[in-house]
Write an enzyme that holds these catalytic residues in place. Structure first.
Site, PDB file in Angstrom:
ATOM      1  N   ASP A  31       2.537  -1.121   5.917  1.00 30.66           N
ATOM      2  CA  ASP A  31       1.366  -0.427   5.929  1.00 30.66           C
ATOM      3  C   ASP A  31       1.186   0.330   4.764  1.00 30.66           C
ATOM      4  O   ASP A  31       1.876   0.572   3.925  1.00 30.66           O
ATOM      5  CB  ASP A  31       1.729   0.657   7.029  1.00 30.66           C
ATOM      6  CG  ASP A  31       0.553   1.302   8.004  1.00 30.66           C
ATOM      7  OD1 ASP A  31       0.228   0.964   9.108  1.00 30.66           O
ATOM      8  OD2 ASP A  31      -0.542   1.633   6.875  1.00 30.66           O
ATOM      9  N   ASN A  32      -0.145   0.402   4.330  1.00 33.61           N
ATOM     10  CA  ASN A  32      -0.528   0.957   3.200  1.00 33.61           C
ATOM     11  C   ASN A  32      -0.725   2.469   3.408  1.00 33.61           C
ATOM     12  O   ASN A  32      -1.126   3.476   2.588  1.00 33.61           O
ATOM     13  CB  ASN A  32      -1.644   0.449   2.251  1.00 33.61           C
ATOM     14  CG  ASN A  32      -2.947   0.503   3.190  1.00 33.61           C
ATOM     15  OD1 ASN A  32      -2.883   0.992   4.348  1.00 33.61           O
ATOM     16  ND2 ASN A  32      -4.118   0.226   2.349  1.00 33.61           N
ATOM     17  N   THR A  35      -4.975   4.749   6.927  1.00 33.16           N
ATOM     18  CA  THR A  35      -5.067   5.123   8.236  1.00 33.16           C
ATOM     19  C   THR A  35      -3.624   5.565   9.090  1.00 33.16           C
ATOM     20  O   THR A  35      -3.874   6.287  10.146  1.00 33.16           O
ATOM     21  CB  THR A  35      -6.293   4.774   9.103  1.00 33.16           C
ATOM     22  OG1 THR A  35      -5.746   3.342   9.064  1.00 33.16           O
ATOM     23  CG2 THR A  35      -7.405   4.597   8.303  1.00 33.16           C
ATOM     24  N   GLY A  36      -2.807   4.850   8.689  1.00 29.43           N
ATOM     25  CA  GLY A  36      -1.397   5.042   9.540  1.00 29.43           C
ATOM     26  C   GLY A  36      -0.759   5.987   9.000  1.00 29.43           C
ATOM     27  O   GLY A  36      -1.103   6.825   7.804  1.00 29.43           O
ATOM     28  N   ASP A  56       0.047  -2.668   0.440  1.00 30.60           N
ATOM     29  CA  ASP A  56      -1.357  -3.204   0.905  1.00 30.60           C
ATOM     30  C   ASP A  56      -1.255  -4.841   1.086  1.00 30.60           C
ATOM     31  O   ASP A  56      -1.167  -5.553   0.260  1.00 30.60           O
ATOM     32  CB  ASP A  56      -2.196  -2.689  -0.046  1.00 30.60           C
ATOM     33  CG  ASP A  56      -3.952  -3.190   0.274  1.00 30.60           C
ATOM     34  OD1 ASP A  56      -4.016  -3.751   1.217  1.00 30.60           O
ATOM     35  OD2 ASP A  56      -4.600  -2.843  -0.445  1.00 30.60           O
ATOM     36  N   TYR A 146     -16.433  -4.049   9.412  1.00 29.38           N
ATOM     37  CA  TYR A 146     -15.199  -4.415  10.610  1.00 29.38           C
ATOM     38  C   TYR A 146     -15.571  -5.436  11.374  1.00 29.38           C
ATOM     39  O   TYR A 146     -14.641  -6.465  11.237  1.00 29.38           O
ATOM     40  CB  TYR A 146     -15.205  -2.905  11.483  1.00 29.38           C
ATOM     41  CG  TYR A 146     -14.047  -3.243  12.354  1.00 29.38           C
ATOM     42  CD1 TYR A 146     -12.761  -3.004  11.717  1.00 29.38           C
ATOM     43  CD2 TYR A 146     -14.311  -3.107  13.610  1.00 29.38           C
ATOM     44  CE1 TYR A 146     -11.696  -2.974  12.876  1.00 29.38           C
ATOM     45  CE2 TYR A 146     -13.116  -3.085  14.508  1.00 29.38           C
ATOM     46  CZ  TYR A 146     -11.885  -3.038  14.203  1.00 29.38           C
ATOM     47  OH  TYR A 146     -10.936  -2.859  14.926  1.00 29.38           O
ATOM     48  N   THR A 176      -8.853   1.533  22.733  1.00 29.16           N
ATOM     49  CA  THR A 176      -7.513   1.908  23.254  1.00 29.16           C
ATOM     50  C   THR A 176      -7.450   3.146  22.843  1.00 29.16           C
ATOM     51  O   THR A 176      -7.713   3.860  21.930  1.00 29.16           O
ATOM     52  CB  THR A 176      -6.478   0.944  22.573  1.00 29.16           C
ATOM     53  OG1 THR A 176      -6.971  -0.508  22.907  1.00 29.16           O
ATOM     54  CG2 THR A 176      -5.200   1.218  23.078  1.00 29.16           C
ATOM     55  N   ARG A 187     -13.006   9.122  16.712  1.00 25.92           N
ATOM     56  CA  ARG A 187     -13.316   8.280  17.800  1.00 25.92           C
ATOM     57  C   ARG A 187     -13.399   8.982  19.168  1.00 25.92           C
ATOM     58  O   ARG A 187     -13.190  10.113  19.233  1.00 25.92           O
ATOM     59  CB  ARG A 187     -12.244   7.205  18.158  1.00 25.92           C
ATOM     60  CG  ARG A 187     -11.921   6.099  17.286  1.00 25.92           C
ATOM     61  CD  ARG A 187     -10.938   5.061  17.703  1.00 25.92           C
ATOM     62  NE  ARG A 187     -10.035   5.404  17.001  1.00 25.92           N
ATOM     63  CZ  ARG A 187      -9.006   4.236  16.738  1.00 25.92           C
ATOM     64  NH1 ARG A 187      -9.299   3.003  17.039  1.00 25.92           N
ATOM     65  NH2 ARG A 187      -8.065   4.430  15.946  1.00 25.92           N
TER      66      ARG A 187
END
Ligand code: UDP
Length: 312
Positions: A31-32, A35-36, A56, A146, A176, A187
């Protein structure tokens, strides 16, 4: 079993890592962290069968342990607010990122599970959406970064299957939610809960008649794992994963306000460009092929999510 989860420090990815670590697999998480977050995988970082590499995937991959059996590609910003902020990163991770991971799957002889999205259906003209619907996507609107990168990711996954005989499966993930949603990710569930808890106006975009179908994260992760289990046995699996209960955004606003025992008012703001009008999965394929269907009701899932926001 050795499993690589790209995007493993993200919202869904972190639960997937937990699922496989809990089942005794060796899990490699890439994971870069745009957003995580490390917080999402904090518990896992202490476990012997979990390896995290900050990387990345749209760049050449770092050296990784060999013997990987299964690769999940969940690497991508996924909230509209995030992919508006990172348009080029989103396009790159869906294109070069997916290709790098497919190459790794080929080298390792691993099965490959692509986390695609209901966004491939765009603003759908068919309802509910079945896997054989090709979609209605604006190729250069704000959401296209996206939608089109995920459509490309599906195309290149299918090309590796055809050209190299790679074992692949594609999951089209519908909205989700659950604990670990970033409160500021923009969101609908994150915004409504944050606003209702703060007693601030709950912002419904448009007139709120647009619909979504919300799946609780534990259900979604179970579906992904079941899909991966079939990737070697069933050729060319493309499966919707989501909860078929469809509600309007206005109804959702009322529900969240009530579950938060809030006095927030609802205010109406402009609808974002190309915001899909209706979205609801036909999950008969997931039921028939995987024996999967969601188990957690919207009320129960929202309560659990609200409890988590309260602890933050
Ligand atoms: N939405 C809303 N208020 C908000 C955030 C989102 O009314 O504060 C609406 C948005 O316009 C869309 C739906 O809720 O119709 C779901 O938006 P989200 O960003 O969660 O994901 P999407 O399904 O659009 O990818």
């Amino acid at each position: 079993m050795k499993i690589l989860v790209a995007g493993g420090a993200g919202f869904i990815g972190s639960y997937l890592c937990e699922h496989y670590c809990g089942a005794g697999a060796e899990v490699i998480c890439l994971d870069n962290l745009i957003t995580g977050s490390r917080e999402n995988i904090a518990i896992l970082l202490e476990q012997k069968n979990f390896l995290f590499r900050e990387a990345d995937v749209s760049q050449p991959l770092p050296k990784l342990p060999s013997g990987i059996n299964l690769i999940f590609n969940l690497a991508s910003p996924a909230s509209p607010v995030d992919y508006y902020r990172y348009p080029l990163e989103t396009l790159r991770v869906g294109s070069s990122g997916t290709e790098n991971l497919l190459e790794l799957a080929r080298e390792e002889g691993a099965a490959f599970v692509m986390a695609s999205t209901s966004e491939v259906y765009g603003d759908p003209k068919v309802h509910p959406q079945k896997e054989d619907y090709w979609g209605n996507v604006n190729p250069n609107g704000p959401r296209s970064v996206y939608d089109e990168s995920k459509r490309y990711a599906e195309a290149i996954t299918a090309a590796y299957r055809r050209k190299y005989g790679l074992k692949t499966a594609i999951s089209r993930i519908f909205n989700t939610y659950g604990p670990r949603l970033r409160p500021a990710d923009g969101r609908v569930v994150s915004n409504f809960i944050s606003q209702a808890r703060a007693g601030a106006p709950v912002t419904v975009y448009g007139d709120g008649s647009q619909t979504r179908s919300l799946c609780y994260v534990s259900d979604l992760v179970a579906g992904l794992a079941q899909l991966a289990g079939k990737a070697n046995a069933v050729d060319n699996l493309v499966v919707n994963l989501g909860n078929p209960r469809e509600i309007t955004i206005l109804e959702l606003a009322g529900m969240v306000i009530s579950l938060c025992s809030s006095r927030s008012e609802i205010i109406f703001q402009p609808l974002p460009e190309d915001d899909p009008t209706r979205r609801c999965p036909d999950i008969s394929q997931a039921k028939n092929v995987l024996g999967w269907e969601p188990l957690v009701s919207l009320e129960k899932g929202l309560k659990k999510t609200i409890e988590w926001f309260e602890k933050l």
